[in-house]
Design a protein around this motif. Structure first.
Motif, PDB file in Angstrom:
ATOM      1  N   SER A   1      41.642  44.503  26.294  1.00 49.11           N
ATOM      2  CA  SER A   1      42.732  45.414  26.396  1.00 49.11           C
ATOM      3  C   SER A   1      42.536  46.806  26.320  1.00 49.11           C
ATOM      4  O   SER A   1      41.831  47.252  25.561  1.00 49.11           O
ATOM      5  CB  SER A   1      43.879  44.919  25.591  1.00 49.11           C
ATOM      6  OG  SER A   1      43.567  44.933  24.141  1.00 49.11           O
TER       7      SER A   1
ATOM      8  N   LYS B   1      41.112  49.320  32.539  1.00 49.48           N
ATOM      9  CA  LYS B   1      40.739  48.693  33.687  1.00 49.48           C
ATOM     10  C   LYS B   1      41.854  48.824  34.887  1.00 49.48           C
ATOM     11  O   LYS B   1      41.611  49.011  35.976  1.00 49.48           O
ATOM     12  CB  LYS B   1      40.802  47.039  33.351  1.00 49.48           C
ATOM     13  CG  LYS B   1      39.853  46.554  32.462  1.00 49.48           C
ATOM     14  CD  LYS B   1      39.939  45.256  32.214  1.00 49.48           C
ATOM     15  CE  LYS B   1      41.347  44.541  31.719  1.00 49.48           C
ATOM     16  NZ  LYS B   1      41.531  45.067  30.305  1.00 49.48           N
TER      17      LYS B   1
ATOM     18  N   THR C   1      46.214  40.748  36.913  1.00 46.49           N
ATOM     19  CA  THR C   1      46.538  39.571  36.258  1.00 46.49           C
ATOM     20  C   THR C   1      47.067  39.467  34.991  1.00 46.49           C
ATOM     21  O   THR C   1      47.931  38.413  34.894  1.00 46.49           O
ATOM     22  CB  THR C   1      45.136  38.686  36.364  1.00 46.49           C
ATOM     23  OG1 THR C   1      44.210  39.044  35.514  1.00 46.49           O
ATOM     24  CG2 THR C   1      44.723  38.677  37.834  1.00 46.49           C
TER      25      THR C   1
ATOM     26  N   ARG D   1      55.539  45.504  29.072  1.00 48.67           N
ATOM     27  CA  ARG D   1      54.304  46.401  28.315  1.00 48.67           C
ATOM     28  C   ARG D   1      54.901  46.609  27.038  1.00 48.67           C
ATOM     29  O   ARG D   1      53.930  47.417  26.044  1.00 48.67           O
ATOM     30  CB  ARG D   1      54.230  47.828  28.859  1.00 48.67           C
ATOM     31  CG  ARG D   1      53.817  47.849  30.146  1.00 48.67           C
ATOM     32  CD  ARG D   1      52.592  47.489  30.674  1.00 48.67           C
ATOM     33  NE  ARG D   1      52.265  46.890  31.795  1.00 48.67           N
ATOM     34  CZ  ARG D   1      51.195  46.107  32.334  1.00 48.67           C
ATOM     35  NH1 ARG D   1      50.378  45.884  31.571  1.00 48.67           N
ATOM     36  NH2 ARG D   1      51.170  45.689  33.467  1.00 48.67           N
TER      37      ARG D   1
ATOM     38  N   SER E   1      52.821  41.772  24.513  1.00 50.26           N
ATOM     39  CA  SER E   1      51.224  41.835  24.590  1.00 50.26           C
ATOM     40  C   SER E   1      50.626  40.683  23.973  1.00 50.26           C
ATOM     41  O   SER E   1      50.007  39.881  24.380  1.00 50.26           O
ATOM     42  CB  SER E   1      50.614  42.956  24.099  1.00 50.26           C
ATOM     43  OG  SER E   1      51.375  44.407  24.805  1.00 50.26           O
TER      44      SER E   1
ATOM     45  N   SER F   1      48.771  36.922  25.225  1.00 49.89           N
ATOM     46  CA  SER F   1      47.493  36.396  24.578  1.00 49.89           C
ATOM     47  C   SER F   1      47.809  34.934  24.222  1.00 49.89           C
ATOM     48  O   SER F   1      46.896  34.157  24.405  1.00 49.89           O
ATOM     49  CB  SER F   1      47.200  37.373  23.432  1.00 49.89           C
ATOM     50  OG  SER F   1      46.032  36.904  22.948  1.00 49.89           O
TER      51      SER F   1
ATOM     52  N   SER G   1      48.188  32.698  27.094  1.00 51.06           N
ATOM     53  CA  SER G   1      46.952  32.641  27.829  1.00 51.06           C
ATOM     54  C   SER G   1      45.858  31.619  27.259  1.00 51.06           C
ATOM     55  O   SER G   1      44.711  31.412  27.781  1.00 51.06           O
ATOM     56  CB  SER G   1      46.190  34.142  27.852  1.00 51.06           C
ATOM     57  OG  SER G   1      45.571  34.485  26.940  1.00 51.06           O
TER      58      SER G   1
ATOM     59  N   GLY H   1      41.576  41.799  34.819  1.00 54.12           N
ATOM     60  CA  GLY H   1      41.697  40.782  33.823  1.00 54.12           C
ATOM     61  C   GLY H   1      40.825  40.257  32.739  1.00 54.12           C
ATOM     62  O   GLY H   1      40.135  41.304  32.299  1.00 54.12           O
ATOM     63  N   ARG H   2      40.740  39.124  32.375  1.00 56.56           N
ATOM     64  CA  ARG H   2      39.766  38.570  31.426  1.00 56.56           C
ATOM     65  C   ARG H   2      38.601  37.664  32.057  1.00 56.56           C
ATOM     66  O   ARG H   2      37.408  37.339  31.400  1.00 56.56           O
ATOM     67  CB  ARG H   2      40.483  37.878  30.250  1.00 56.56           C
ATOM     68  CG  ARG H   2      41.330  38.714  29.526  1.00 56.56           C
ATOM     69  CD  ARG H   2      40.819  40.049  28.674  1.00 56.56           C
ATOM     70  NE  ARG H   2      41.838  40.789  27.898  1.00 56.56           N
ATOM     71  CZ  ARG H   2      42.846  41.609  28.676  1.00 56.56           C
ATOM     72  NH1 ARG H   2      42.949  41.442  29.860  1.00 56.56           N
ATOM     73  NH2 ARG H   2      43.592  42.110  27.867  1.00 56.56           N
TER      74      ARG H   2
ATOM     75  N   ILE I   1      38.154  37.181  35.562  1.00 53.44           N
ATOM     76  CA  ILE I   1      38.193  37.203  37.092  1.00 53.44           C
ATOM     77  C   ILE I   1      36.540  37.004  37.639  1.00 53.44           C
ATOM     78  O   ILE I   1      36.532  36.322  38.657  1.00 53.44           O
ATOM     79  CB  ILE I   1      38.555  38.534  37.406  1.00 53.44           C
ATOM     80  CG1 ILE I   1      39.810  39.162  36.683  1.00 53.44           C
ATOM     81  CG2 ILE I   1      38.742  38.971  39.050  1.00 53.44           C
ATOM     82  CD1 ILE I   1      40.820  38.102  37.058  1.00 53.44           C
TER      83      ILE I   1
ATOM     84  N   ARG J   1      44.153  40.831  19.248  1.00 53.18           N
ATOM     85  CA  ARG J   1      44.260  40.403  20.598  1.00 53.18           C
ATOM     86  C   ARG J   1      42.563  40.093  21.222  1.00 53.18           C
ATOM     87  O   ARG J   1      42.443  39.091  21.691  1.00 53.18           O
ATOM     88  CB  ARG J   1      45.171  41.268  21.431  1.00 53.18           C
ATOM     89  CG  ARG J   1      45.632  40.557  22.689  1.00 53.18           C
ATOM     90  CD  ARG J   1      47.008  41.261  22.854  1.00 53.18           C
ATOM     91  NE  ARG J   1      47.050  42.546  23.411  1.00 53.18           N
ATOM     92  CZ  ARG J   1      47.006  42.663  24.595  1.00 53.18           C
ATOM     93  NH1 ARG J   1      46.679  42.312  25.818  1.00 53.18           N
ATOM     94  NH2 ARG J   1      47.000  44.196  24.825  1.00 53.18           N
TER      95      ARG J   1
ATOM     96  N   ASP K   1      41.496  36.762  22.422  1.00 53.00           N
ATOM     97  CA  ASP K   1      41.040  36.537  23.805  1.00 53.00           C
ATOM     98  C   ASP K   1      39.546  36.197  23.930  1.00 53.00           C
ATOM     99  O   ASP K   1      39.213  35.396  24.896  1.00 53.00           O
ATOM    100  CB  ASP K   1      41.193  37.805  24.740  1.00 53.00           C
ATOM    101  CG  ASP K   1      42.744  38.043  25.028  1.00 53.00           C
ATOM    102  OD1 ASP K   1      43.550  37.252  24.697  1.00 53.00           O
ATOM    103  OD2 ASP K   1      42.970  39.328  25.180  1.00 53.00           O
TER     104      ASP K   1
ATOM    105  N   ARG L   1      39.180  32.031  22.267  1.00 52.90           N
ATOM    106  CA  ARG L   1      39.952  31.045  22.694  1.00 52.90           C
ATOM    107  C   ARG L   1      38.980  29.883  23.330  1.00 52.90           C
ATOM    108  O   ARG L   1      38.058  30.219  23.969  1.00 52.90           O
ATOM    109  CB  ARG L   1      41.098  31.457  23.631  1.00 52.90           C
ATOM    110  CG  ARG L   1      40.650  31.827  25.066  1.00 52.90           C
ATOM    111  CD  ARG L   1      41.773  32.309  25.789  1.00 52.90           C
ATOM    112  NE  ARG L   1      41.031  32.860  27.065  1.00 52.90           N
ATOM    113  CZ  ARG L   1      41.656  33.926  27.694  1.00 52.90           C
ATOM    114  NH1 ARG L   1      42.756  34.689  27.146  1.00 52.90           N
ATOM    115  NH2 ARG L   1      41.075  34.353  28.707  1.00 52.90           N
TER     116      ARG L   1
HETATM  117  O1   DC Z   1      45.455  42.877  30.719  1.00 51.35           O
HETATM  118  P1   DC Z   1      46.685  42.591  29.714  1.00 51.35           P
HETATM  119  O2   DC Z   1      46.410  43.319  28.200  1.00 51.35           O
HETATM  120  O3   DC Z   1      48.006  43.095  30.394  1.00 51.35           O
HETATM  121  O4   DC Z   1      46.590  41.047  29.445  1.00 51.35           O
HETATM  122  C1   DC Z   1      47.650  40.376  28.459  1.00 51.35           C
HETATM  123  C2   DC Z   1      47.094  39.206  27.952  1.00 51.35           C
HETATM  124  O5   DC Z   1      46.818  38.086  29.063  1.00 51.35           O
HETATM  125  C3   DC Z   1      45.506  39.272  27.215  1.00 51.35           C
HETATM  126  O6   DC Z   1      45.580  39.549  26.248  1.00 51.35           O
HETATM  127  C4   DC Z   1      44.993  38.138  27.723  1.00 51.35           C
HETATM  128  C5   DC Z   1      45.568  37.480  28.881  1.00 51.35           C
HETATM  129  N1   DC Z   1      44.760  37.576  30.028  1.00 51.35           N
HETATM  130  C6   DC Z   1      44.195  36.437  30.365  1.00 51.35           C
HETATM  131  O7   DC Z   1      43.875  35.723  29.373  1.00 51.35           O
HETATM  132  N2   DC Z   1      43.414  36.399  31.781  1.00 51.35           N
HETATM  133  C7   DC Z   1      43.603  37.333  32.447  1.00 51.35           C
HETATM  134  N3   DC Z   1      42.844  37.176  33.637  1.00 51.35           N
HETATM  135  C8   DC Z   1      44.407  38.499  32.054  1.00 51.35           C
HETATM  136  C9   DC Z   1      45.226  38.368  31.022  1.00 51.35           C
END
Ligand code: DC
Length: 226
Positions: A11, A15, A33, A86, A91, A95, A98, A124-125, A127, A176, A180, A183
């Motif tokens: 985060s 990005k 995303t 936001r 936030s 997480s 997700s 995202g995380r 992609i 976070r 992330d 997991r």
């Molecule tokens: O990018 P962001 O901080 O707005 O994302 C919020 C949460 O969503 C982040 O802590 C993890 C999850 N996330 C995810 O698991 N996969 C993604 N492609 C985008 C976000």
């Protein structure tokens, strides 16, 4: 034919800002995303659905419309939630949801559908590793936790979003990131074919130039085809 660009990373690594700038330069569309996980979390919080109740959150998602507009607004069931999602408590909740495998399946399917036409920069995380494994350019964007906390604080203040102090934001970001990255399903990892960019000491323009340079060979192929 247009290409797709995947940007993953922790985060506040920059990005979204970079994706928006590059989209202007390329005439592409940005898909954030994270906003979709944030919308899922916001709606679950409002409906008082426990964030760990996979069945109920998935049931809720069946009846949920999330629209990401080309000018960067986020519309949840017809309501503009661009700023609301936001907030710091959303936030961490994002997480949390997700982590749920079937929530990811639902949102990943929507994301793949959105990017089908190509010409997207998606951030995202997962992609580069899951959503758009065939993206022509994959970036793994990082920055120190301190640099990221500072950026997030300034961003929140500028947008008038309720925010904690620098120290609490840095702690929230670290917690976070840990969640992330650790997991069970689709944790944040660098795709094997992604290029890593540390943005701590780079300007927005410098980062955009680096990515543009990586995309250039595909863009010139695109020009020749048209
Ligand atoms: O990018 P962001 O901080 O707005 O994302 C919020 C949460 O969503 C982040 O802590 C993890 C999850 N996330 C995810 O698991 N996969 C993604 N492609 C985008 C976000």
């Amino acid at each position: 034919m247009k290409i797709n660009i995947a940007i993953d990373g922790p985060s506040a690594a920059g990005k979204s800002t970079i994706a928006q700038n590059l989209c202007k330069r390329l005439g592409y569309v940005h898909l954030d995303t994270g906003a979709m996980y944030r919308c899922t979390a916001l709606k679950a919080l409002e409906k008082k659905i426990p964030l760990s109740d996979e069945e109920k959150v998935c049931e809720m998602l069946k009846d949920t419309e999330i629209v990401l507009t080309p000018d960067g607004r986020v519309i949840l069931d017809g309501r503009d939630v661009t700023s609301e999602i936001r907030q710091d408590h959303v936030s961490m909740a994002a997480s949390d949801v997700s982590k749920l495998q079937n929530v990811r399946k639902d949102l990943v399917k929507r994301q793949q559908e959105m990017a089908k036409a190509r010409g997207f920069i998606m951030d995202g995380r997962d992609i580069g590793t899951v959503v758009l494994t065939d993206a022509e350019v994959k970036i793994y964007m990082t920055a120190s936790a301190h640099a990221r906390a500072l950026r997030r604080l300034l961003q929140n203040q500028e947008a008038g979003i309720e925010t904690g102090d620098l120290e609490s934001i840095e702690k929230e970001i670290e917690a976070r990131d840990y969640q992330d990255m650790h997991r069970e399903f689709s944790p944040l990892v660098k795709a094997e074919d992604a290029v890593e960019i540390d943005t701590s000491d780079l300007t927005i323009e410098e980062v955009c130039d680096k990515i543009y340079h990586l995309a250039e060979p595909y863009l010139s192929m695109q020009e020749k085809e048209s």
